[in-house]
Structures are given as structure tokens and as C-alpha cells.
Design a protein around this motif. Structure first.
Motif, PDB file in Angstrom:
ATOM      1  N   ARG A 133      10.028   5.670   2.913  1.00 27.11           N
ATOM      2  CA  ARG A 133       8.955   4.917   2.825  1.00 27.11           C
ATOM      3  C   ARG A 133       8.657   3.631   3.763  1.00 27.11           C
ATOM      4  N   ASP A 134       9.681   2.935   3.774  1.00 24.51           N
ATOM      5  CA  ASP A 134       9.778   1.606   4.341  1.00 24.51           C
ATOM      6  C   ASP A 134      10.248   1.427   5.889  1.00 24.51           C
ATOM      7  N   GLY A 135      10.555   2.846   6.282  1.00 17.62           N
ATOM      8  CA  GLY A 135      11.101   2.901   7.747  1.00 17.62           C
ATOM      9  C   GLY A 135      12.464   2.573   7.887  1.00 17.62           C
ATOM     10  N   SER A 136      13.248   2.198   6.819  1.00 23.28           N
ATOM     11  CA  SER A 136      14.643   1.934   7.135  1.00 23.28           C
ATOM     12  C   SER A 136      15.578   2.799   7.213  1.00 23.28           C
ATOM     13  N   ALA A 137      15.278   4.084   6.926  1.00 19.11           N
ATOM     14  CA  ALA A 137      16.104   5.255   6.801  1.00 19.11           C
ATOM     15  C   ALA A 137      16.924   5.494   7.984  1.00 19.11           C
ATOM     16  N   ARG A 138      18.113   5.681   7.872  1.00 20.85           N
ATOM     17  CA  ARG A 138      18.761   6.119   9.431  1.00 20.85           C
ATOM     18  C   ARG A 138      18.564   7.501   9.793  1.00 20.85           C
ATOM     19  N   ARG A 139      18.933   7.544  11.059  1.00 20.70           N
ATOM     20  CA  ARG A 139      18.776   8.792  11.832  1.00 20.70           C
ATOM     21  C   ARG A 139      20.098   9.280  12.580  1.00 20.70           C
ATOM     22  N   MET A 167       0.735  -1.167  -0.011  1.00 22.49           N
ATOM     23  CA  MET A 167       0.012  -0.019  -0.093  1.00 22.49           C
ATOM     24  C   MET A 167       0.899   1.258   0.121  1.00 22.49           C
ATOM     25  N   ASP A 168       0.540   2.419  -0.718  1.00 19.83           N
ATOM     26  CA  ASP A 168       1.141   3.504  -0.771  1.00 19.83           C
ATOM     27  C   ASP A 168       1.194   4.268   0.471  1.00 19.83           C
ATOM     28  N   MET A 169       2.216   4.897   0.866  1.00 19.41           N
ATOM     29  CA  MET A 169       2.431   5.705   2.033  1.00 19.41           C
ATOM     30  C   MET A 169       1.583   7.081   1.832  1.00 19.41           C
ATOM     31  N   ARG A 170       0.685   7.322   2.897  1.00 21.06           N
ATOM     32  CA  ARG A 170      -0.096   8.589   2.883  1.00 21.06           C
ATOM     33  C   ARG A 170       0.546   9.589   3.357  1.00 21.06           C
ATOM     34  N   VAL A 171       0.759  10.714   2.429  1.00 24.83           N
ATOM     35  CA  VAL A 171       1.708  11.763   2.519  1.00 24.83           C
ATOM     36  C   VAL A 171       1.020  13.094   2.613  1.00 24.83           C
ATOM     37  N   LEU A 172       1.400  13.912   3.544  1.00 24.62           N
ATOM     38  CA  LEU A 172       0.998  15.391   3.527  1.00 24.62           C
ATOM     39  C   LEU A 172       2.215  16.156   2.943  1.00 24.62           C
ATOM     40  N   LEU A 173       2.199  16.561   1.854  1.00 22.85           N
ATOM     41  CA  LEU A 173       3.338  17.137   1.130  1.00 22.85           C
ATOM     42  C   LEU A 173       3.169  19.007   1.354  1.00 22.85           C
ATOM     43  N   PHE A 174       4.456  19.330   1.982  1.00 22.67           N
ATOM     44  CA  PHE A 174       4.590  20.726   1.927  1.00 22.67           C
ATOM     45  C   PHE A 174       5.483  21.228   0.899  1.00 22.67           C
ATOM     46  N   ALA A 175       5.071  22.099  -0.107  1.00 20.27           N
ATOM     47  CA  ALA A 175       6.337  22.108  -1.408  1.00 20.27           C
ATOM     48  C   ALA A 175       5.945  23.657  -1.797  1.00 20.27           C
ATOM     49  N   ASN A 176       7.029  24.147  -2.387  1.00 16.41           N
ATOM     50  CA  ASN A 176       7.347  25.206  -3.097  1.00 16.41           C
ATOM     51  C   ASN A 176       8.358  25.128  -3.967  1.00 16.41           C
ATOM     52  N   ASN A 177       8.466  25.910  -4.904  1.00 18.12           N
ATOM     53  CA  ASN A 177       9.566  26.006  -5.921  1.00 18.12           C
ATOM     54  C   ASN A 177       9.652  24.732  -6.929  1.00 18.12           C
ATOM     55  N   TRP A 178      10.792  24.697  -7.449  1.00 21.05           N
ATOM     56  CA  TRP A 178      11.186  23.682  -8.546  1.00 21.05           C
ATOM     57  C   TRP A 178      11.113  22.409  -7.794  1.00 21.05           C
TER      58      TRP A 178
END
Length: 258
Positions: free
Chosen positions: A180-186, A1-12
Motif C-alpha cells: 500500500r505504501d510503496g515500500s514492498a520489495r521486488r 487516504m485509502d488506496m484505490r484498489v481493483l480487486l480480482f477475487a475468487n474462492n475463500w
């Protein structure tokens, strides 16, 4: 299932991030953009996001209880911020169970805040881009990934800005699957190093005082850094008038022959 995202965006960069999310398993359930007077690439961002009009918000509305309720009803899992010029407050972050990530055009912890492309030249700090988690501070959250961007002696603020934009898009595109899959480091940012600037700090360096002494490096770096897309440039005063300067720089090897 796709990740449900709230996007905050501006510019190119915001536009390209919206496209990346759509192509790589990000369901943009809500979109927050700048009000029209501050909006860049707004039409492209809205089209790429494919959000319903009722799920489109502006940055100036984010403290309104009715807007927060509408956002909560969308059940976003994660926020993604791309060149968004408003600080996200805790009451909004609390609506995002997996937090919010941001793509920033500096090599954090250097040049937090506004205009990293200017300060990298003026202060000689390392240039690069960072994907990081958002916390209550300004660009102070844990780092996910970074990429240095070389600063050339023939760079203007505009040239560096464009390279940083491209590097931001590439870094986000490469690391979104892990986010997206939660494996990104911190990786926590250091508490003592780095630098931070507000928009008004740039205003304070725009004037060239004709009655003071600069080194050649200081003066050239000021003028080339302020040859950038967000300001008219450095200036000096001629009576009541301001005279603006912008510069074109070129290595000898790139000049060609007549």
C-alpha cells in the motif's frame, strides 16, 4: 487516504483478501469475480468488498471496450488478484498506475499456473505461497514475499490445499501495508528454474493404468495428490466404467487407541 484498489477475487482466499483490504486501508472501487458457473464464495466476496452493483464485473468481460472504459472511470491505482482464474492482459494492466499484485499458492518459481497443491506432491517440488507483481506472463512477475509450507508424508492434496490457503491469507495480511505504501520489495524470478502447469496437465495424470508398473511411491503420491477439492480423484478403468479412488492418510501416532 485509502488506496484505490481493483480487486480480482475468487474462492475463500479471495474473500479473506477482500476483508483484509477493507480492514487495512484498501478502498475497493471495483470488483471482478468469476461468472456464476465458476464462482466460489461469490456472495461473501461481494459483501466484503462493499462495491456498488455497477462496479461489479466478471472475468469474461475484461476484453470488452465498454467494460474497460467503466473500469478506467473508477480510477483504480492498484490491482489485487486473489485466486482469480483469468489471465490479466496488458490492456487491462495499463489501467493500473501502480500495477497489480497476486497471491499464489506455490513457492515460485515452482508450480506456476494451475493446481500447485497437486504438483507439489506428484513432483516433490517445494511447497509454499508467494505474493508477487503481475507481468504479461503467468506467475512470472517480481516477488514481494514468500513463505514455505511443509509438505507432510500424510498430506493429501486437500490437506495441503487448506494449509496453502491459510498461508496465502497470512502472507497477504502481513505484506499489504508495504504494498500500500510503496515500500514492498521486488525480487526478479530466476529465468531457468521452476515449473509450470496448465489445468489440462492434471487431466493427463488422473488415470491409473492397470497394465503398467508403478513404484509404491508413485502410486501413493498420485492417489493422495488427487484426493483434492478440484477433481473427483485418480481413477482406473473397469470395462467402460471409471472407478475413482480417494484416500485418507494418518500417522500411526494420530490413530489413538480403541
Amino acid at each position: 487516504m485509502d488506496m484505490r484498489v481493483l480487486l480480482f477475487a475468487n474462492n475463500w482466499v479471495g474473500w479473506q483478501v477482500a476483508r483484509c483490504l477493507r480492514n487495512q486501508g484498501g478502498q475497493i472501487v471495483g470488483l471482478v469475480i468469476h461468472p456464476e458457473v465458476r464462482r466460489k464464495y461469490g456472495t461473501q466476496i461481494v459483501k466484503a468488498s462493499q462495491v456498488a452493483p455497477e462496479n461489479l464485473f466478471t472475468g469474461t468481460e475484461l476484453s470488452e471496450p465498454s467494460v474497460l472504459r467503466r473500469i478506467a472511470a473508477l480510477k483504480p491505482e492498484l490491482g489485487v488478484s486473489a485466486f482469480f482464474g483469468y489471465i490479466l492482459k496488458q490492456h487491462l494492466l495499463d489501467l493500473l498506475p501502480r500495477g497489480c499484485v497476486n497471491i499464489h499458492s506455490s513457492l515460485l518459481p515452482y508450480n506456476r499456473g494451475a493446481s500447485p497443491h497437486v504438483w507439489g506432491i506428484v513432483e516433490g517440488t517445494p511447497a509454499g505461497v508467494t505474493l508477487h507483481h503481475i507481468d504479461p506472463g503467468v506467475d512470472t512477475g517480481d516477488i514481494i514475499a514468500q513463505r514455505p509450507v511443509p509438505l507432510e508424508q500424510a498430506d493429501t492434496g486437500l490437506a495441503l490445499y487448506r494449509r496453502l490457503e491459510n498461508a496465502c491469507v497470512d502472507l497477504f495480511d502481513e505484506n499489504w501495508p508495504m504494498v500500500r505504501d510503496g515500500s514492498a520489495r521486488r525480487i526478479p524470478q530466476p529465468n531457468t528454474a521452476g515449473s509450470s502447469h496448465r489445468a489440462r496437465d492434471q487431466k493427463a495424470i488422473e488415470e491409473i493404468d492397470l497394465d503398467r508398473t508403478y513404484t509404491g511411491r508413485e502410486l501413493i503420491d498420485k492417489i493422495r495428490a488427487l484426493t483434492e477439492p478440484l477433481s473427483p480423484g485418480a481413477y482406473y478403468r473397469a470395462g467402460k466404467d471409471k472407478v475413482y479412488l480417494r484416500v485418507e492418510l494418518q500417522y500411526e501416532k494420530d490413530r489413538g487407541t480403541a
